[in-house]
Scaffold this motif. Structure first.
Motif, short mmCIF file in Angstrom:
data_model
loop_
_atom_site.label_atom_id
_atom_site.label_comp_id
_atom_site.label_asym_id
_atom_site.label_seq_id
_atom_site.Cartn_x
_atom_site.Cartn_y
_atom_site.Cartn_z
N ASP A 49 0.82 -1.21 0.00
CA ASP A 49 0.00 0.00 0.00
C ASP A 49 0.86 1.26 0.00
N SER A 50 2.06 1.15 0.54
CA SER A 50 2.95 2.31 0.61
C SER A 50 3.68 2.58 -0.70
N ASP A 51 3.57 1.67 -1.67
CA ASP A 51 4.23 1.86 -2.96
C ASP A 51 3.42 2.83 -3.80
N GLY A 52 3.98 4.00 -4.05
CA GLY A 52 3.28 5.00 -4.83
C GLY A 52 4.08 6.29 -4.84
N SER A 53 3.61 7.28 -5.57
CA SER A 53 4.28 8.58 -5.62
C SER A 53 3.30 9.64 -6.08
N VAL A 54 3.70 10.89 -5.95
CA VAL A 54 2.86 12.03 -6.32
C VAL A 54 3.10 12.38 -7.78
N ILE A 55 2.00 12.57 -8.52
CA ILE A 55 2.10 12.96 -9.92
C ILE A 55 1.23 14.18 -10.17
N ALA A 56 1.53 14.87 -11.29
CA ALA A 56 0.74 16.04 -11.67
C ALA A 56 -0.53 15.58 -12.37
N VAL A 57 -1.61 16.28 -12.13
CA VAL A 57 -2.88 16.01 -12.81
C VAL A 57 -2.93 16.91 -14.05
N PRO A 58 -2.92 16.32 -15.25
CA PRO A 58 -2.84 17.13 -16.48
C PRO A 58 -3.92 18.19 -16.56
N GLY A 59 -3.48 19.42 -16.92
CA GLY A 59 -4.41 20.51 -17.17
C GLY A 59 -4.99 21.18 -15.96
N THR A 60 -4.60 20.76 -14.74
CA THR A 60 -5.19 21.35 -13.54
C THR A 60 -4.20 22.11 -12.68
N THR A 63 -1.70 18.21 -7.95
CA THR A 63 -0.99 16.93 -7.84
C THR A 63 -1.81 15.99 -6.97
N ARG A 64 -1.52 14.71 -7.13
CA ARG A 64 -2.15 13.72 -6.26
C ARG A 64 -1.25 12.51 -6.16
N ARG A 65 -1.42 11.76 -5.07
CA ARG A 65 -0.62 10.56 -4.87
C ARG A 65 -1.35 9.37 -5.47
N VAL A 66 -0.62 8.58 -6.28
CA VAL A 66 -1.21 7.43 -6.95
C VAL A 66 -0.32 6.21 -6.70
N GLY A 67 -0.94 5.10 -6.37
CA GLY A 67 -0.20 3.88 -6.06
C GLY A 67 0.37 3.20 -7.30
N TRP A 68 1.31 2.29 -7.03
CA TRP A 68 1.99 1.56 -8.10
C TRP A 68 1.48 0.13 -8.25
N ASP A 113 1.03 8.22 -15.06
CA ASP A 113 2.46 8.43 -15.21
C ASP A 113 2.98 7.87 -16.53
N GLY A 114 2.08 7.46 -17.42
CA GLY A 114 2.51 6.95 -18.71
C GLY A 114 3.14 5.58 -18.60
N SER A 115 3.57 5.07 -19.75
CA SER A 115 4.28 3.80 -19.80
C SER A 115 5.71 4.05 -20.21
N TRP A 116 6.64 3.40 -19.53
CA TRP A 116 8.06 3.63 -19.77
C TRP A 116 8.87 2.51 -19.14
N SER A 117 10.15 2.46 -19.50
CA SER A 117 11.05 1.47 -18.91
C SER A 117 12.48 1.98 -18.98
N ALA A 118 13.29 1.58 -18.02
CA ALA A 118 14.73 1.76 -18.15
C ALA A 118 15.19 0.90 -19.32
N VAL A 119 16.24 1.34 -20.00
CA VAL A 119 16.75 0.62 -21.17
C VAL A 119 17.91 -0.28 -20.73
N GLY A 120 17.69 -1.59 -20.85
CA GLY A 120 18.74 -2.56 -20.55
C GLY A 120 19.33 -2.38 -19.17
N ARG A 121 20.66 -2.35 -19.12
CA ARG A 121 21.37 -2.31 -17.84
C ARG A 121 21.25 -0.99 -17.10
N ASP A 122 20.59 0.01 -17.70
CA ASP A 122 20.31 1.24 -16.95
C ASP A 122 19.44 0.94 -15.73
N ALA A 123 18.71 -0.18 -15.76
CA ALA A 123 17.88 -0.55 -14.61
C ALA A 123 18.71 -0.75 -13.35
#
Length: 361
Positions: A49-60, A63-68, A113-123
């Protein structure tokens, strides 16, 4: 894939010594994100439940906290896509783990927060409580499964296909900025430039040909691409692994044989005899428990990684990348008598005429 796109975050450019020969520079840039073959990539889904972070709400401006944490049906899509990549017979394998500290890939499902990934060994640069991959929308919606295949492609070291310098795409830049600024992506101009309009270095790309059918290619609506002419009405990749996708990953990660690697005996050097891009594996079976050093010798750029076999599965111990430096990769670790270890050495390039070798002591 739908009009929802993947937004990679900018990573620091690799620091290379000035004056590197073009061939050496090319090998370093192209090989840096790639894992050594035979790696087991462990992945973890954030589950607290503690896994999450604050993100911006587009156009407003708010911000709000959203879980992962993602629903099980979302996780199942990702599991299926890992299995599809592994099913190609590549030399990498994937294993889900409950302990995030054991995972190279840590996956969240933060909406907004969109979709994204670290590239290869950058993880490997990210902490155990940080995401290396995120899915910002429902993967069970028709057409969205391709995004999971796409992000795993990034995790394997692949980049966006439409940014290839070999594509020859001429964009209507302002139309692209306007399209991506709106829903569902809500990108600012820099995000659009970095993920769409910016051309990659020739040495970074997945191959010497543009593959508009690649899983790493985005779909684009009519009016964004001016040239090539056949894509003015839009570009719609099928959202599946293309033949060139499969060729690329099998070239970097060929199937791993079952034959036991050659033993690396302490104080006895083993010639590498590798060409650029090739890899050699050696096993170490310590006769006593103590700290050992494993070193690569010769005028070459290489990455060396040490694994410990646990129940027949290699687990990462330590690694070093000497690419672009005058030094050689040197690993130090406490090895335990009665256990088996494997050191994998992948060569970027040879910068001298002498032989290269590896030794443990």
């Amino acid at each position: 894939m739908t009009g929802r796109h993947c937004s990679l975050t900018r990573q620091p450019d690799p620091v290379l010594a000035p004056g590197l020969a073009a061939e050496r520079r090319s090998a370093l840039i192209g090989g840096r994100p790639m894992w050594v073959n035979g790696t087991v990539l462990h992945y973890h889904f954030f589950d607290r439940d503690s896994d999450g972070s604050v993100i911006a709400v587009p156009g407003t401006g708010e911000t709000r906290r959203v879980g992962w944490v993602g629903a099980e049906r979302q996780r199942n899509v990702v599991r299926e896509c890992f299995a599809e990549w592994a099913g190609l017979g590549i030399g990498l394998s994937f294993a889900e783990v409950d302990d995030r500290s054991e995972a190279e890939l840590r996956i969240g499902f933060q909406v907004g927060d969109g979709s994204w990934s670290a590239v290869g060994r950058d993880a490997l640069r990210l902490g155990h409580n940080e995401r290396t991959m995120n899915f910002g929308w429902d993967l069970t919606v028709p057409g969205e499964r391709a995004m999971a295949l796409h992000e795993i492609g990034h995790a394997l070291g692949m980049l966006h296909e439409h940014q290839s310098p070999f594509a020859g795409i001429h964009w209507d830049d302002e139309a692209v900025y306007a399209e991506l600024a709106g829903p569902p992506n809500h990108w600012d101009r820099e995000t659009t430039r970095f993920n769409i309009l910016r051309k990659l270095d020739r040495d970074e790309v997945n191959g010497s040909l543009w593959d508009p059918q690649s899983i790493m290619e985005f779909p684009f609506t009519s009016g964004l691409i001016l040239e090539p002419e056949q894509f003015r009405a839009g570009l719609n990749p099928p959202g599946t692994l293309s033949p060139l996708d499969k060729e690329f990953v099998l070239r970097w990660y060929p199937p791993v044989g079952t034959r036991l690697p050659e033993e690396l005996v302490p104080f006895r050097s083993a010639p590498l005899r590798l060409r650029p891009g090739e890899q050699a594996d050696f096993r170490i079976e310590p006769r006593q428990t103590r700290e050992y050093t494993v070193g690569v010798f010769g005028d070459a750029d290489a990455v060396a990684v040490l694994f410990e076999e646990r129940d027949g599965v290699p687990r990462y111990v330590t690694g070093e990348d000497d690419g672009g430096s005058p030094d050689n990769a040197t690993l130090r670790a406490r090895l335990v008598k009665g256990r088996r270890y494997v050191v994998r050495v992948r060569l970027y390039s040879v910068r001298g005429s002498g032989e290269t070798a590896v030794m443990c002591w």
